[in-house]
Write a protein that holds these residues in place. Structure first.
Motif, PDB file in Angstrom:
ATOM      1  N   ASP A 112       5.086 -25.749  11.999  1.00 47.27           N
ATOM      2  CA  ASP A 112       4.299 -24.970  12.431  1.00 47.27           C
ATOM      3  C   ASP A 112       4.480 -23.404  11.778  1.00 47.27           C
ATOM      4  O   ASP A 112       5.764 -22.954  11.716  1.00 47.27           O
ATOM      5  CB  ASP A 112       4.414 -24.605  13.932  1.00 47.27           C
ATOM      6  CG  ASP A 112       3.896 -25.934  14.731  1.00 47.27           C
ATOM      7  OD1 ASP A 112       3.035 -26.706  13.979  1.00 47.27           O
ATOM      8  OD2 ASP A 112       4.029 -25.843  15.960  1.00 47.27           O
ATOM      9  N   ASN A 113       3.477 -22.766  11.640  1.00 41.06           N
ATOM     10  CA  ASN A 113       3.731 -21.419  11.046  1.00 41.06           C
ATOM     11  C   ASN A 113       2.294 -20.525  11.278  1.00 41.06           C
ATOM     12  O   ASN A 113       1.450 -20.950  11.423  1.00 41.06           O
ATOM     13  CB  ASN A 113       4.027 -21.503   9.637  1.00 41.06           C
ATOM     14  CG  ASN A 113       3.005 -22.344   8.637  1.00 41.06           C
ATOM     15  OD1 ASN A 113       1.963 -21.779   8.191  1.00 41.06           O
ATOM     16  ND2 ASN A 113       3.128 -23.446   8.632  1.00 41.06           N
ATOM     17  N   GLY A 114       2.476 -19.156  10.907  1.00 36.49           N
ATOM     18  CA  GLY A 114       1.242 -18.381  10.973  1.00 36.49           C
ATOM     19  C   GLY A 114       0.305 -18.470   9.690  1.00 36.49           C
ATOM     20  O   GLY A 114      -0.733 -18.220   9.686  1.00 36.49           O
ATOM     21  N   ALA A 115       0.959 -18.793   8.610  1.00 35.75           N
ATOM     22  CA  ALA A 115       0.094 -19.084   7.184  1.00 35.75           C
ATOM     23  C   ALA A 115      -1.100 -20.056   7.361  1.00 35.75           C
ATOM     24  O   ALA A 115      -1.959 -19.785   6.736  1.00 35.75           O
ATOM     25  CB  ALA A 115       1.043 -19.366   6.007  1.00 35.75           C
ATOM     26  N   MET A 116      -0.646 -21.148   8.114  1.00 35.39           N
ATOM     27  CA  MET A 116      -1.926 -22.042   8.216  1.00 35.39           C
ATOM     28  C   MET A 116      -2.952 -21.585   9.047  1.00 35.39           C
ATOM     29  O   MET A 116      -4.099 -22.132   8.760  1.00 35.39           O
ATOM     30  CB  MET A 116      -1.048 -23.544   8.769  1.00 35.39           C
ATOM     31  CG  MET A 116      -0.626 -23.328  10.314  1.00 35.39           C
ATOM     32  SD  MET A 116       0.258 -24.802  10.768  1.00 35.39           S
ATOM     33  CE  MET A 116      -0.467 -25.264  12.390  1.00 35.39           C
ATOM     34  N   VAL A 117      -2.426 -20.731  10.083  1.00 28.64           N
ATOM     35  CA  VAL A 117      -3.790 -20.255  10.828  1.00 28.64           C
ATOM     36  C   VAL A 117      -4.365 -18.987   9.983  1.00 28.64           C
ATOM     37  O   VAL A 117      -5.706 -19.313   9.950  1.00 28.64           O
ATOM     38  CB  VAL A 117      -3.269 -19.507  12.130  1.00 28.64           C
ATOM     39  CG1 VAL A 117      -4.271 -18.936  12.908  1.00 28.64           C
ATOM     40  CG2 VAL A 117      -2.170 -20.594  12.850  1.00 28.64           C
ATOM     41  N   ALA A 118      -3.761 -18.354   9.050  1.00 26.70           N
ATOM     42  CA  ALA A 118      -4.441 -17.614   8.349  1.00 26.70           C
ATOM     43  C   ALA A 118      -5.470 -18.304   7.405  1.00 26.70           C
ATOM     44  O   ALA A 118      -6.499 -17.872   7.061  1.00 26.70           O
ATOM     45  CB  ALA A 118      -3.571 -16.712   7.621  1.00 26.70           C
ATOM     46  N   ALA A 119      -4.680 -19.363   6.676  1.00 27.52           N
ATOM     47  CA  ALA A 119      -5.567 -20.179   5.716  1.00 27.52           C
ATOM     48  C   ALA A 119      -6.722 -20.716   6.265  1.00 27.52           C
ATOM     49  O   ALA A 119      -7.915 -20.814   5.632  1.00 27.52           O
ATOM     50  CB  ALA A 119      -4.544 -21.293   5.210  1.00 27.52           C
ATOM     51  N   LEU A 120      -6.754 -21.345   7.470  1.00 26.95           N
ATOM     52  CA  LEU A 120      -7.836 -21.578   8.054  1.00 26.95           C
ATOM     53  C   LEU A 120      -8.959 -20.398   8.507  1.00 26.95           C
ATOM     54  O   LEU A 120     -10.243 -20.661   8.184  1.00 26.95           O
ATOM     55  CB  LEU A 120      -7.736 -22.516   9.528  1.00 26.95           C
ATOM     56  CG  LEU A 120      -8.989 -22.963  10.372  1.00 26.95           C
ATOM     57  CD1 LEU A 120      -9.757 -23.810   9.398  1.00 26.95           C
ATOM     58  CD2 LEU A 120      -8.508 -23.785  11.523  1.00 26.95           C
ATOM     59  N   GLY A 121      -8.515 -19.235   8.942  1.00 30.66           N
ATOM     60  CA  GLY A 121      -9.360 -18.304   9.033  1.00 30.66           C
ATOM     61  C   GLY A 121     -10.028 -18.060   7.904  1.00 30.66           C
ATOM     62  O   GLY A 121     -11.077 -17.506   7.547  1.00 30.66           O
ATOM     63  N   GLU A 160       7.284 -21.915  17.807  1.00 31.20           N
ATOM     64  CA  GLU A 160       7.316 -20.972  16.515  1.00 31.20           C
ATOM     65  C   GLU A 160       6.437 -19.898  16.796  1.00 31.20           C
ATOM     66  O   GLU A 160       5.272 -20.094  17.108  1.00 31.20           O
ATOM     67  CB  GLU A 160       7.292 -21.630  15.225  1.00 31.20           C
ATOM     68  CG  GLU A 160       7.595 -23.143  15.166  1.00 31.20           C
ATOM     69  CD  GLU A 160       8.981 -23.283  14.717  1.00 31.20           C
ATOM     70  OE1 GLU A 160       9.598 -22.127  14.349  1.00 31.20           O
ATOM     71  OE2 GLU A 160       9.841 -24.129  14.722  1.00 31.20           O
ATOM     72  N   THR A 161       7.040 -18.692  16.717  1.00 26.28           N
ATOM     73  CA  THR A 161       5.977 -17.344  16.703  1.00 26.28           C
ATOM     74  C   THR A 161       5.731 -17.169  15.234  1.00 26.28           C
ATOM     75  O   THR A 161       6.634 -16.922  14.747  1.00 26.28           O
ATOM     76  CB  THR A 161       6.714 -16.294  17.215  1.00 26.28           C
ATOM     77  OG1 THR A 161       7.277 -16.614  18.549  1.00 26.28           O
ATOM     78  CG2 THR A 161       5.682 -15.046  17.453  1.00 26.28           C
ATOM     79  N   GLY A 162       4.483 -17.512  14.600  1.00 23.31           N
ATOM     80  CA  GLY A 162       4.370 -17.233  13.333  1.00 23.31           C
ATOM     81  C   GLY A 162       3.117 -16.273  12.846  1.00 23.31           C
ATOM     82  O   GLY A 162       2.267 -16.168  13.753  1.00 23.31           O
ATOM     83  N   VAL A 163       3.187 -15.559  12.053  1.00 23.96           N
ATOM     84  CA  VAL A 163       2.347 -14.409  11.588  1.00 23.96           C
ATOM     85  C   VAL A 163       2.090 -14.402  10.102  1.00 23.96           C
ATOM     86  O   VAL A 163       3.020 -14.413   9.411  1.00 23.96           O
ATOM     87  CB  VAL A 163       2.559 -13.004  12.174  1.00 23.96           C
ATOM     88  CG1 VAL A 163       1.517 -12.337  11.492  1.00 23.96           C
ATOM     89  CG2 VAL A 163       2.683 -12.991  13.611  1.00 23.96           C
ATOM     90  N   GLY A 164       1.078 -14.989   9.578  1.00 22.88           N
ATOM     91  CA  GLY A 164       0.770 -15.496   8.203  1.00 22.88           C
ATOM     92  C   GLY A 164      -0.304 -14.250   7.634  1.00 22.88           C
ATOM     93  O   GLY A 164      -0.819 -13.772   8.570  1.00 22.88           O
TER      94      GLY A 164
END
Ligand code: KG4
Ligand code: ZN
Length: 348
Positions: A311-320, A16-20
């Motif tokens: 999998d998604n980009g929002a989860m990476v943004a949430a951790l960031g 999955e290519t994700g950007v959140g």
């Protein structure tokens, strides 16, 4: 709140290519492009195909996320990216993109752990995570129980699978039943019409003798083999395979073990909060069973909505966002992609 930091998250560890985009704990955009259809006929993710798909999707997905959030790259305070674990070539696409955007827009970059991001995403739905919490992390590649004392700086692994991951077991059993890849959602759907008590499949590492050394560990390969033997026996006898009953009974065995071991970890550590993350957390039976059984023990279960579990980009943004709020320093601009990043490393 407009004064909270605006964080962009990039995810490319698998297919999955994700950007959140998030502001504080508020989700503003969650753009996703999946290459799952390109892998389906191989019955699993093909790394080279995934990398190429990320390369094609990353810029348009980035643009979609910014548009959806109504912001520009200049507005962003920091960029977070999955640096590992995952497929090396796939991770490299996201990490290279994050560095490129960070240099061009002069933004700090955080290389983060995909698994910690699966835990952090719950803050977008349920607010700050009470610490300590127990996290049950169940995805296609991992099944772990963690003690989360400080999600920004480190987690303590309590146990993990000693063979297959929970998602892997779903995918393998689905294949055996002739269901498409990835199998988790199809088993979930089939199981609704089946009887979870139809077949007594084994519950790995739950016997008293196994609990001594493996109280917080999982094993799903014996279960997968038991399902395979059962299905083969039916086929050899020329009898139809009751797909719904097999799916429901298999799913019941997986969920029974996951939920009981997660609640046992909460009780043994005196921790009243259980957070469940990863693709398998989208499973309807796992969610319902965890709620029911946790309530009996006064334990609060937090599970993000199914769309945020996979999998998604929002989860990476949430951790960031959590890292920025916790005062963690950004990564160096030469941060590597680490396909085998340990669970204990939250950011690099
Ligand atoms: O977290 P994820 O999207 O990717 C990894 O990091 O691995 O997890 C993917 C896994 C796959 O094995 C998929 O079959 C499983 O999550 N999955 C499910 C469900 N939705 C996805 N398993 C059971 N029930 C579901 N509803
Ligand atoms: Zn994942």
């Amino acid at each position: 709140m407009a004064d909270e930091p605006l964080i962009l998250g990039i995810e490319t560890s698998c297919d999955e290519t994700g950007v959140g985009v998030v502001r504080g704990h508020t989700l503003l955009a969650d753009a996703l492009a999946s290459s799952v259809d390109q892998h389906a006929r191989f019955g699993g993710v093909v790394p080279e195909v995934a990398s190429r798909a990320h390369l094609e999707a990353i810029v348009p997905t980035m643009q979609r996320a910014l548009t959806e959030a109504g912001v520009t790259l200049a507005d962003v305070d920091a960029i977070a990216v999955t640096a590992g674990p995952g497929l090396a070539g796939a991770l490299l696409v996201g990490v290279a993109a994050a560095k490129g955007y960070a240099i061009a827009a002069e933004k700090p970059v955080y290389g983060v752990n995909h698994l910690a991001a699966h835990v952090a995403v719950d803050t977008l739905e349920h607010g700050p995570l009470p610490e300590p919490a127990i996290a049950l992390l169940v995805s296609g590649g991992h099944s772990s129980l963690l003690l989360v004392d400080d999600l920004a700086r480190g987690v303590t692994p309590l146990g993990a699978t000693i063979d297959d991951a929970a998602g892997e077991a779903f995918d393998k059993v689905a294949r055996l039943l002739g269901l498409p890849f990835p199998g988790g959602p199809y088993i979930d759907r089939e199981a609704r019409a089946g009887d979870p008590a139809a077949i007594a499949f084994p519950r790995g590492l739950t016997a008293a003798k196994d609990l001594v050394a493996h109280r917080h560990d999982f094993s799903f390969s014996g279960l997968k083999t038991a399902v395979a033997r059962w299905v083969e026996a039916r086929q050899r006898a020329g009898e139809p395979v009751p797909v719904a009953d097999v799916a429901a009974s298999f799913q019941e065995a997986v969920c029974d073990v996951l939920v009981n071991k997660a609640l046992d970890a909460c009780r043994s550590r005196g921790v009243p909060t259980l957070v469940i993350g990863g693709g398998v957390a989208a499973n309807s039976r796992l969610r319902a069973m965890a709620e029911q059984r946790a309530a009996r023990h006064g334990i609060r279960v937090r599970v993000p909505r199914p769309g945020l579990c996979t999998d998604n980009g929002a989860m990476v943004a949430a951790l960031g966002s959590h890292l920025v709020a916790s005062g963690v320093a950004p990564s160096r601009l030469d941060l590597p992609a680490d396909s085998a990043m340990p669970l204990t490393t939250v950011s690099v």
